[in-house]
Design an enzyme around this catalytic site. Structure first.
Site, PDB file in Angstrom:
ATOM      1  N   GLY A  22       0.790  -1.235   0.000  1.00 28.89           N
ATOM      2  CA  GLY A  22       0.000   0.000   0.000  1.00 28.89           C
ATOM      3  C   GLY A  22       0.817   1.278   0.000  1.00 28.89           C
ATOM      4  CB  THR A  23       4.227   2.310  -1.100  1.00 29.34           C
ATOM      5  OG1 THR A  23       4.276   1.830  -2.437  1.00 29.34           O
ATOM      6  CG2 THR A  23       4.952   1.364  -0.172  1.00 29.34           C
ATOM      7  CG  ASN A  24       1.305   3.252  -5.841  1.00 30.02           C
ATOM      8  OD1 ASN A  24       1.615   4.284  -6.431  1.00 30.02           O
ATOM      9  ND2 ASN A  24       1.922   2.101  -6.050  1.00 30.02           N
ATOM     10  CG  MET A 100      -1.565  -8.461  -6.220  1.00 27.57           C
ATOM     11  SD  MET A 100      -0.740  -7.593  -7.564  1.00 27.57           S
ATOM     12  CE  MET A 100       0.173  -8.943  -8.279  1.00 27.57           C
ATOM     13  CG  ASN A 117      -3.990  -1.088 -12.570  1.00 27.71           C
ATOM     14  OD1 ASN A 117      -3.822  -1.256 -11.355  1.00 27.71           O
ATOM     15  ND2 ASN A 117      -3.304  -1.766 -13.478  1.00 27.71           N
ATOM     16  CG  HIS A 119       1.484  -2.132 -15.519  1.00 26.41           C
ATOM     17  ND1 HIS A 119       1.208  -3.406 -15.057  1.00 26.41           N
ATOM     18  CD2 HIS A 119       2.482  -2.269 -16.423  1.00 26.41           C
ATOM     19  CE1 HIS A 119       2.005  -4.264 -15.666  1.00 26.41           C
ATOM     20  NE2 HIS A 119       2.787  -3.599 -16.497  1.00 26.41           N
TER      21      HIS A 119
HETATM   22  C1  GRF Z   1       3.074  -1.218  -7.612  1.00 29.56           C
HETATM   23  O1  GRF Z   1       4.306  -1.504  -8.213  1.00 29.56           O
HETATM   24  C2  GRF Z   1       2.012  -1.029  -8.655  1.00 29.56           C
HETATM   25  O2  GRF Z   1       2.505  -0.463  -9.834  1.00 29.56           O
HETATM   26  C3  GRF Z   1       1.537  -2.431  -8.920  1.00 29.56           C
HETATM   27  O3  GRF Z   1       1.559  -3.058  -7.656  1.00 29.56           O
HETATM   28  C4  GRF Z   1       2.523  -2.413  -6.834  1.00 29.56           C
HETATM   29  C5  GRF Z   1       1.812  -1.984  -5.589  1.00 29.56           C
HETATM   30  O4  GRF Z   1       2.683  -1.480  -4.624  1.00 29.56           O
HETATM   31  N1  GRF Z   1       0.246  -2.433  -9.554  1.00 29.56           N
HETATM   32  P1  GRF Z   1       2.113  -0.834  -3.309  1.00 29.56           P
HETATM   33  O5  GRF Z   1       1.235  -1.877  -2.627  1.00 29.56           O
HETATM   34  O6  GRF Z   1       1.361   0.403  -3.682  1.00 29.56           O
HETATM   35  O7  GRF Z   1       3.324  -0.521  -2.479  1.00 29.56           O
END
Ligand code: GRF
Length: 227
Positions: A22-24, A100, A117, A119
Protein backbone atom coordinates in the site's frame (compact mmCIF):
# COMPACT_ATOMS: atom_id res chain seq x y z
CA UNK A 1 -16.96 12.74 -22.37
CA UNK A 2 -16.00 11.47 -19.02
CA UNK A 3 -17.54 10.32 -16.78
CA UNK A 4 -20.70 9.42 -18.68
CA UNK A 5 -23.49 11.78 -17.74
CA UNK A 6 -22.46 11.87 -14.08
CA UNK A 7 -22.35 15.10 -12.13
CA UNK A 8 -18.89 15.43 -10.62
CA UNK A 9 -18.72 15.63 -6.84
CA UNK A 10 -15.68 17.16 -5.15
CA UNK A 11 -13.76 16.07 -3.27
CA UNK A 12 -14.23 13.05 -5.49
CA UNK A 13 -15.24 10.01 -3.40
CA UNK A 14 -12.79 7.21 -4.15
CA UNK A 15 -12.39 3.59 -3.14
CA UNK A 16 -8.84 2.22 -3.08
CA UNK A 17 -8.36 -1.50 -3.70
CA UNK A 18 -5.17 -3.14 -2.48
CA UNK A 19 -3.62 -6.55 -1.87
CA UNK A 20 -0.32 -5.64 -0.28
CA UNK A 21 2.01 -3.03 1.09
CA UNK A 22 0.00 0.00 0.00
CA UNK A 23 2.76 2.51 -0.68
CA UNK A 24 0.66 3.95 -3.51
CA UNK A 25 -2.28 4.18 -1.12
CA UNK A 26 0.03 6.07 1.24
CA UNK A 27 1.01 8.52 -1.48
CA UNK A 28 -2.70 9.19 -2.13
CA UNK A 29 -3.41 9.68 1.58
CA UNK A 30 -0.42 12.02 1.85
CA UNK A 31 -1.48 14.05 -1.18
CA UNK A 32 -5.00 14.44 0.24
CA UNK A 33 -3.66 15.50 3.63
CA UNK A 34 -1.28 17.97 1.95
CA UNK A 35 -4.31 19.38 0.09
CA UNK A 36 -2.74 18.56 -3.27
CA UNK A 37 -5.50 16.11 -4.09
CA UNK A 38 -9.21 16.81 -3.84
CA UNK A 39 -10.41 13.31 -3.08
CA UNK A 40 -11.93 11.53 -0.13
CA UNK A 41 -11.15 7.88 0.47
CA UNK A 42 -14.50 6.32 1.33
CA UNK A 43 -13.04 2.87 1.83
CA UNK A 44 -9.87 0.83 1.42
CA UNK A 45 -10.75 -2.69 0.39
CA UNK A 46 -8.34 -5.62 0.38
CA UNK A 47 -8.76 -9.20 -0.74
CA UNK A 48 -6.06 -10.13 1.80
CA UNK A 49 -6.48 -9.69 5.53
CA UNK A 50 -2.70 -9.33 6.01
CA UNK A 51 -2.23 -6.47 3.54
CA UNK A 52 -0.12 -3.82 5.25
CA UNK A 53 -2.08 -1.14 3.42
CA UNK A 54 -4.97 -1.84 5.82
CA UNK A 55 -2.76 -0.73 8.71
CA UNK A 56 -1.89 2.45 6.82
CA UNK A 57 -5.58 3.19 6.23
CA UNK A 58 -6.56 2.59 9.84
CA UNK A 59 -3.79 4.93 11.04
CA UNK A 60 -5.52 7.69 9.10
CA UNK A 61 -9.03 6.80 10.25
CA UNK A 62 -10.09 5.48 6.84
CA UNK A 63 -12.75 2.72 6.80
CA UNK A 64 -11.44 -0.68 5.66
CA UNK A 65 -13.07 -3.81 4.30
CA UNK A 66 -11.56 -7.24 3.76
CA UNK A 67 -13.14 -9.55 1.24
CA UNK A 68 -11.33 -12.85 0.73
CA UNK A 69 -11.77 -13.86 -2.90
CA UNK A 70 -11.25 -17.53 -1.97
CA UNK A 71 -14.60 -17.51 -0.18
CA UNK A 72 -16.47 -16.84 -3.42
CA UNK A 73 -17.55 -19.45 -5.92
CA UNK A 74 -16.57 -17.38 -8.96
CA UNK A 75 -14.69 -14.26 -10.01
CA UNK A 76 -18.03 -12.67 -10.90
CA UNK A 77 -19.51 -13.34 -7.46
CA UNK A 78 -16.48 -11.77 -5.78
CA UNK A 79 -16.58 -8.76 -8.11
CA UNK A 80 -20.29 -8.24 -7.48
CA UNK A 81 -19.66 -8.24 -3.72
CA UNK A 82 -16.88 -5.65 -4.19
CA UNK A 83 -19.14 -3.49 -6.35
CA UNK A 84 -21.90 -3.71 -3.74
CA UNK A 85 -19.51 -2.43 -1.06
CA UNK A 86 -18.22 0.38 -3.27
CA UNK A 87 -21.75 1.47 -4.13
CA UNK A 88 -22.86 1.31 -0.51
CA UNK A 89 -19.91 3.57 0.34
CA UNK A 90 -20.89 5.92 -2.52
CA UNK A 91 -17.60 5.51 -4.33
CA UNK A 92 -17.43 7.34 -7.63
CA UNK A 93 -13.89 6.45 -8.77
CA UNK A 94 -12.21 3.10 -8.11
CA UNK A 95 -8.43 3.28 -7.65
CA UNK A 96 -6.56 0.00 -8.02
CA UNK A 97 -3.29 0.23 -6.08
CA UNK A 98 -1.56 -3.12 -6.16
CA UNK A 99 -4.85 -5.05 -6.24
CA UNK A 100 -3.78 -8.49 -7.48
CA UNK A 101 -7.06 -9.58 -9.03
CA UNK A 102 -8.22 -9.47 -12.64
CA UNK A 103 -11.56 -7.69 -12.95
CA UNK A 104 -14.47 -9.40 -14.67
CA UNK A 105 -16.98 -7.59 -16.92
CA UNK A 106 -19.29 -7.47 -13.88
CA UNK A 107 -16.90 -5.01 -12.21
CA UNK A 108 -15.71 -3.13 -15.29
CA UNK A 109 -19.30 -2.68 -16.48
CA UNK A 110 -20.48 -1.37 -13.13
CA UNK A 111 -17.73 1.29 -13.03
CA UNK A 112 -17.22 1.86 -16.73
CA UNK A 113 -14.48 4.50 -17.33
CA UNK A 114 -14.33 5.03 -13.58
CA UNK A 115 -11.59 2.57 -12.65
CA UNK A 116 -7.91 3.52 -12.68
CA UNK A 117 -4.90 1.27 -12.31
CA UNK A 118 -1.18 1.84 -11.92
CA UNK A 119 1.27 -0.48 -13.63
CA UNK A 120 5.06 -0.53 -13.08
CA UNK A 121 6.08 -0.45 -16.76
CA UNK A 122 5.59 1.67 -19.84
CA UNK A 123 2.51 0.03 -21.29
CA UNK A 124 1.89 -1.51 -23.74
CA UNK A 125 5.38 -2.91 -23.10
CA UNK A 126 5.52 -5.47 -20.30
CA UNK A 127 1.91 -6.04 -19.24
CA UNK A 128 1.21 -8.63 -16.55
CA UNK A 129 3.36 -9.66 -13.60
CA UNK A 130 7.07 -9.42 -12.63
CA UNK A 131 7.53 -6.67 -15.16
CA UNK A 132 10.53 -4.97 -13.55
CA UNK A 133 12.43 -8.29 -13.77
CA UNK A 134 11.36 -8.68 -17.38
CA UNK A 135 12.48 -5.14 -18.23
CA UNK A 136 15.93 -5.72 -16.66
CA UNK A 137 16.33 -9.07 -18.42
CA UNK A 138 15.24 -7.63 -21.75
CA UNK A 139 17.92 -4.94 -21.51
CA UNK A 140 15.62 -2.00 -22.20
CA UNK A 141 17.18 1.44 -21.64
CA UNK A 142 14.00 2.95 -20.25
CA UNK A 143 11.08 1.75 -18.24
CA UNK A 144 8.62 3.55 -15.99
CA UNK A 145 5.04 3.48 -14.85
CA UNK A 146 1.61 3.99 -16.34
CA UNK A 147 -1.72 5.11 -14.91
CA UNK A 148 -4.55 3.96 -17.14
CA UNK A 149 -8.28 3.47 -17.17
CA UNK A 150 -9.28 -0.15 -16.79
CA UNK A 151 -11.16 -1.96 -19.51
CA UNK A 152 -11.92 -5.63 -19.86
CA UNK A 153 -8.42 -6.56 -21.05
CA UNK A 154 -5.54 -6.79 -18.59
CA UNK A 155 -3.31 -3.64 -18.54
CA UNK A 156 -4.83 -2.52 -21.81
CA UNK A 157 -7.11 0.49 -21.15
CA UNK A 158 -6.60 4.12 -22.23
CA UNK A 159 -3.40 5.66 -20.83
CA UNK A 160 -3.71 8.75 -18.63
CA UNK A 161 -0.12 9.48 -17.62
CA UNK A 162 3.28 7.84 -17.76
CA UNK A 163 6.64 8.51 -16.13
CA UNK A 164 9.89 7.30 -17.65
CA UNK A 165 12.96 6.17 -15.73
CA UNK A 166 16.34 5.00 -17.03
CA UNK A 167 17.35 1.37 -16.74
CA UNK A 168 21.06 0.83 -16.15
CA UNK A 169 22.95 -2.31 -17.17
CA UNK A 170 23.79 -3.03 -13.53
CA UNK A 171 20.17 -2.72 -12.36
CA UNK A 172 18.47 -5.55 -10.50
CA UNK A 173 14.76 -6.16 -10.34
CA UNK A 174 14.79 -4.50 -6.90
CA UNK A 175 16.75 -1.40 -7.84
CA UNK A 176 14.56 -0.79 -10.89
CA UNK A 177 11.36 -1.43 -8.93
CA UNK A 178 12.42 1.16 -6.33
CA UNK A 179 13.21 3.76 -9.02
CA UNK A 180 9.84 3.16 -10.67
CA UNK A 181 7.90 3.18 -7.40
CA UNK A 182 9.17 6.66 -6.59
CA UNK A 183 7.56 7.89 -9.80
CA UNK A 184 4.35 5.92 -9.16
CA UNK A 185 3.92 7.91 -5.99
CA UNK A 186 4.13 11.15 -7.99
CA UNK A 187 1.88 10.34 -10.92
CA UNK A 188 -1.00 8.43 -9.29
CA UNK A 189 -2.24 11.31 -7.09
CA UNK A 190 -1.79 13.58 -10.09
CA UNK A 191 -4.01 11.38 -12.31
CA UNK A 192 -6.72 11.27 -9.64
CA UNK A 193 -6.57 15.04 -9.27
CA UNK A 194 -7.06 15.45 -13.04
CA UNK A 195 -10.13 13.26 -12.74
CA UNK A 196 -11.44 15.27 -9.81
CA UNK A 197 -11.07 18.43 -11.88
CA UNK A 198 -13.09 16.77 -14.71
CA UNK A 199 -10.17 17.31 -17.06
CA UNK A 200 -9.90 13.80 -18.48
CA UNK A 201 -11.66 13.04 -21.74
CA UNK A 202 -11.55 9.58 -23.29
CA UNK A 203 -11.78 9.41 -27.07
CA UNK A 204 -11.24 5.89 -28.37
CA UNK A 205 -7.90 4.74 -27.02
CA UNK A 206 -6.72 8.24 -26.16
CA UNK A 207 -7.12 10.27 -23.03
CA UNK A 208 -7.05 14.04 -23.54
CA UNK A 209 -6.23 16.30 -20.61
CA UNK A 210 -8.17 19.55 -20.79
CA UNK A 211 -6.49 22.84 -19.97
CA UNK A 212 -2.88 21.67 -20.22
CA UNK A 213 -0.12 24.00 -21.26
CA UNK A 214 1.21 22.73 -24.60
CA UNK A 215 2.95 19.41 -24.05
CA UNK A 216 6.70 19.59 -24.42
CA UNK A 217 8.79 17.65 -26.85
CA UNK A 218 11.00 16.01 -24.24
CA UNK A 219 13.53 13.65 -25.75
CA UNK A 220 15.46 11.20 -23.60
CA UNK A 221 18.47 9.26 -24.85
CA UNK A 222 20.11 6.51 -22.86
CA UNK A 223 23.06 6.02 -22.76
CA UNK A 224 23.68 9.74 -23.27
CA UNK A 225 25.00 10.87 -26.65
CA UNK A 226 27.84 12.86 -25.07
CA UNK A 227 31.04 10.92 -24.46
C1 GRF B 1 3.07 -1.22 -7.61
O1 GRF B 1 4.31 -1.50 -8.21
C2 GRF B 1 2.01 -1.03 -8.65
O2 GRF B 1 2.50 -0.46 -9.83
C3 GRF B 1 1.54 -2.43 -8.92
O3 GRF B 1 1.56 -3.06 -7.66
C4 GRF B 1 2.52 -2.41 -6.83
C5 GRF B 1 1.81 -1.98 -5.59
O4 GRF B 1 2.68 -1.48 -4.62
N1 GRF B 1 0.25 -2.43 -9.55
P1 GRF B 1 2.11 -0.83 -3.31
O5 GRF B 1 1.24 -1.88 -2.63
O6 GRF B 1 1.36 0.40 -3.68
O7 GRF B 1 3.32 -0.52 -2.48
Amino acid sequence: MFPKGQPMRRPVPIGVLISGSGTNLQSIIDAIEAKQLEAKIQVVLSNRADAYGLVRAKKHGIPVEVLDHKRFASREAFDQAVVDILRAREVELVVLAGFMRLLSPVFVGAYSNRIMNIHPALLPAFPGLHVQKKAVEHGVRFSGCTVHFVNEECDEGPIIIQAVVPVFPEDTEESLAARILEQEHRIYPCAIQLYSESRLRIEGRKVFVDGLAKEENQVLVQPPLKR
